[in-house]
Design a protein around this motif. Structure first.
Motif, mmCIF file in Angstrom:
data_model
loop_
_atom_site.group_PDB
_atom_site.id
_atom_site.type_symbol
_atom_site.label_atom_id
_atom_site.label_comp_id
_atom_site.label_asym_id
_atom_site.label_seq_id
_atom_site.Cartn_x
_atom_site.Cartn_y
_atom_site.Cartn_z
ATOM 1 N N GLY A 162 0.813 -1.325 -0.036
ATOM 2 C CA GLY A 162 0.045 -0.019 0.096
ATOM 3 C C GLY A 162 0.858 1.316 0.057
ATOM 4 N N SER A 163 2.163 1.119 0.073
ATOM 5 C CA SER A 163 2.869 2.454 -0.204
ATOM 6 C C SER A 163 3.915 2.513 -1.444
ATOM 7 C CB SER A 163 3.931 2.309 1.186
ATOM 8 O OG SER A 163 3.041 2.476 2.327
ATOM 9 N N LYS A 164 4.547 3.530 -1.496
ATOM 10 C CA LYS A 164 5.579 3.647 -2.739
ATOM 11 C C LYS A 164 6.662 4.197 -2.067
ATOM 12 C CE LYS A 164 2.480 3.991 -6.854
ATOM 13 N NZ LYS A 164 2.262 5.211 -7.846
ATOM 14 N N CYS A 165 7.956 3.498 -2.476
ATOM 15 C CA CYS A 165 9.493 3.984 -2.160
ATOM 16 C C CYS A 165 10.366 3.594 -3.157
ATOM 17 C CB CYS A 165 9.643 3.253 -0.674
ATOM 18 S SG CYS A 165 9.623 1.461 -1.027
ATOM 19 N N VAL A 166 11.460 4.014 -2.970
ATOM 20 C CA VAL A 166 12.592 3.658 -3.838
ATOM 21 C C VAL A 166 13.288 2.455 -3.367
ATOM 22 C CG1 VAL A 166 14.614 4.766 -5.233
ATOM 23 C CG2 VAL A 166 12.627 6.145 -4.575
ATOM 24 N N TYR A 167 13.733 1.694 -4.241
ATOM 25 C CA TYR A 167 14.611 0.529 -3.846
ATOM 26 C C TYR A 167 15.763 0.437 -4.806
ATOM 27 C CZ TYR A 167 16.279 -4.287 -2.699
ATOM 28 O OH TYR A 167 16.990 -5.242 -2.599
ATOM 29 N N ASN A 168 16.872 0.532 -4.682
ATOM 30 C CA ASN A 168 17.847 0.459 -5.712
ATOM 31 C C ASN A 168 17.637 1.308 -6.925
ATOM 32 O OD1 ASN A 168 19.353 -1.335 -4.155
ATOM 33 N ND2 ASN A 168 18.475 -3.202 -5.057
ATOM 34 N N GLY A 169 17.204 2.393 -6.576
ATOM 35 C CA GLY A 169 17.041 3.726 -7.646
ATOM 36 C C GLY A 169 15.621 3.258 -8.497
ATOM 37 N N ASN A 170 14.492 2.003 -7.866
ATOM 38 C CA ASN A 170 13.501 1.983 -8.746
ATOM 39 C C ASN A 170 12.394 2.025 -7.819
ATOM 40 O OD1 ASN A 170 14.457 0.912 -11.569
ATOM 41 N ND2 ASN A 170 15.705 -0.211 -9.904
ATOM 42 N N ILE A 171 11.315 2.575 -8.263
ATOM 43 C CA ILE A 171 9.846 2.771 -7.752
ATOM 44 C C ILE A 171 9.288 1.476 -7.453
ATOM 45 C CG2 ILE A 171 7.727 3.902 -7.433
ATOM 46 C CD1 ILE A 171 9.838 6.060 -7.241
ATOM 47 N N THR A 172 9.044 1.224 -6.155
ATOM 48 C CA THR A 172 8.430 -0.153 -5.649
ATOM 49 C C THR A 172 7.509 0.015 -4.665
ATOM 50 O OG1 THR A 172 8.557 -2.290 -4.960
ATOM 51 C CG2 THR A 172 10.078 -0.645 -4.033
ATOM 52 N N ASN A 173 6.410 -0.815 -4.858
ATOM 53 C CA ASN A 173 5.154 -0.718 -3.574
ATOM 54 C C ASN A 173 5.472 -1.687 -2.449
ATOM 55 O OD1 ASN A 173 4.442 -2.826 -4.982
ATOM 56 N ND2 ASN A 173 2.325 -1.858 -5.142
ATOM 57 N N MET A 174 6.897 -2.522 -2.468
ATOM 58 C CA MET A 174 7.237 -3.392 -1.672
ATOM 59 C C MET A 174 8.109 -2.560 -0.793
ATOM 60 S SD MET A 174 8.942 -7.096 -1.834
ATOM 61 C CE MET A 174 9.300 -7.778 -0.149
#
Length: 357
Positions: free
Chosen positions: A317-329
């Motif tokens: 249910g959220s969005k964040c950055v992981y390794n420069g990519n947008i993810t919702n995990m």
């Protein structure tokens, strides 16, 4: 719309298949009278070192990356995640964690910081059996909580195969299966420690001018105490003798101050030393929508309908950055789950743990 599943890695995910020539983690040579953490068959990790000696010893233990540089590989060594539980007594959600850890024995370590007076009898086949470390009493809002965090990190650092370090409470639950969480942590170079610049009384208003010039107000940060860090960051935290005395003296709660050491010390430390190596976000979800004073809302079977759908909203249910990519995990764990949540959690756990993204 289907949830965006976590698929982006810095490199191919590490396999959870043990190599055929697997050997025990690297030994920790010491003259002190304590049981070696690196022995998987050891029934206890208790020792007789005080904090000063422990922190010094832990800061000198080389990790497996020090023995095997990036341009070399060694299939005998399996990097592990250290799960560090900062708890008062028993773990009411232990059956859920037992299910989570099942089948992954060689890929994790567990450490329990419980009240020194607490004793319980666990079956030898429990993943928590013999995992209690030498501890001291803690109090909410005081620096004793930071001492406990550093104590957990130091004990975990004694095992050279521990590469990632997660701080958890007795109310925490895993939101994914072991492999998904292991891959998420092992495939990034960043640590996950919430850190933000907040003005006003809840933020920089807690800064004490006498911290200057060692700690400037421009570097003073706030964040949740529930973190996940890499080994090199864990070492920096354990070996710090420059900043921690200032926070113990000047970051104190009422009636002597308005500061809480566990909310400010680590976010400020990483901001000053390794801000580029920190994602500045937590991977432990908590519900602040209806805050109960200074604490987030507790989640039990009477206050929430704990279903797979409910947990999926937390998972994706959220969005964040992981390794420069947008993810919702964005969240791997969730917090403030009451003992009454155990039964519904166990019902949905096959879906949470059995189908990794």
């Amino acid at each position: 719309m289907a949830p965006l599943l976590f698929t982006t890695f810095m490199s191919s995910p590490p396999s959870l298949e043990l190599p055929t020539n697997y050997s025990q983690p690297l030994d920790v040579t010491t003259s002190h009278n304590f049981t070696k953490v690196c022995d998987l068959n050891t029934p206890t990790i208790m020792h007789n070192m005080d904090d000063e000696e422990l922190f010094l010893k832990a800061s000198m233990v080389q990790g497996i990356q020090d023995y095997f540089p990036k341009n070399k590989t060694n299939n005998n060594i399996v990097p592990k995640v250290a799960f560090m539980f900062l708890v008062r007594g028993a773990l009411p959600l232990a059956p859920l964690w037992e299910s989570f850890f099942k089948g992954h024995k060689e890929f994790y370590s567990i450490y329990l910081h419980q009240h020194p007076s607490f004793n319980e009898t666990l079956p030898p086949d429990s993943v928590f059996f013999g995992r209690k470390i030498p501890s001291k009493p803690t109090s909410w809002g005081l620096s004793s909580l930071v001492d406990a965090e550093r104590r957990l990190l130091a004990n975990a650092l004694l095992d050279s195969s521990n590469q990632r370090f997660v701080l958890l409470s007795e109310s925490c639950i895993p939101l994914f299966g072991f492999k998904a969480i292991y891959d998420y942590l092992m495939n990034t170079n960043l640590s996950f420690l919430e850190s933000y610049d907040m003005s006003g009384r809840p933020g920089t208003g807690r800064y004490h001018p006498k911290m200057w010039p060692i700690v400037n107000i421009t570097n003073f940060r706030k964040g949740s105490q529930w973190f996940e860090v890499k080994r090199d960051i864990a070492i920096e935290i354990v070996k710090d003798t420059k900043y921690i005395p200032l926070f113990k003296k000047y970051c104190v709660p009422l009636p002597h101050g308005i500061c809480f050491c566990d909310e400010h010390y680590l976010p400020t430390l990483l901001q000053m030393l390794h801000y580029k190596m920190n994602a500045k976000r937590s991977i432990t979800w908590v519900d602040w929508s209806i805050a109960e004073g200074p604490h987030p809302r507790e989640i039990g079977s009477s206050s929430y309908n704990i279903t797979y759908e409910f947990l999926n909203k937390i998972r994706f249910g959220s969005k964040c950055v992981y390794n420069g990519n947008i993810t919702n995990m964005c969240f791997l764990f969730a917090r403030k789950f009451l003992p009454s949540a155990l039964e519904p959690l166990l019902r949905v756990s096959p879906l949470l743990f059995g189908i990794d993204p």
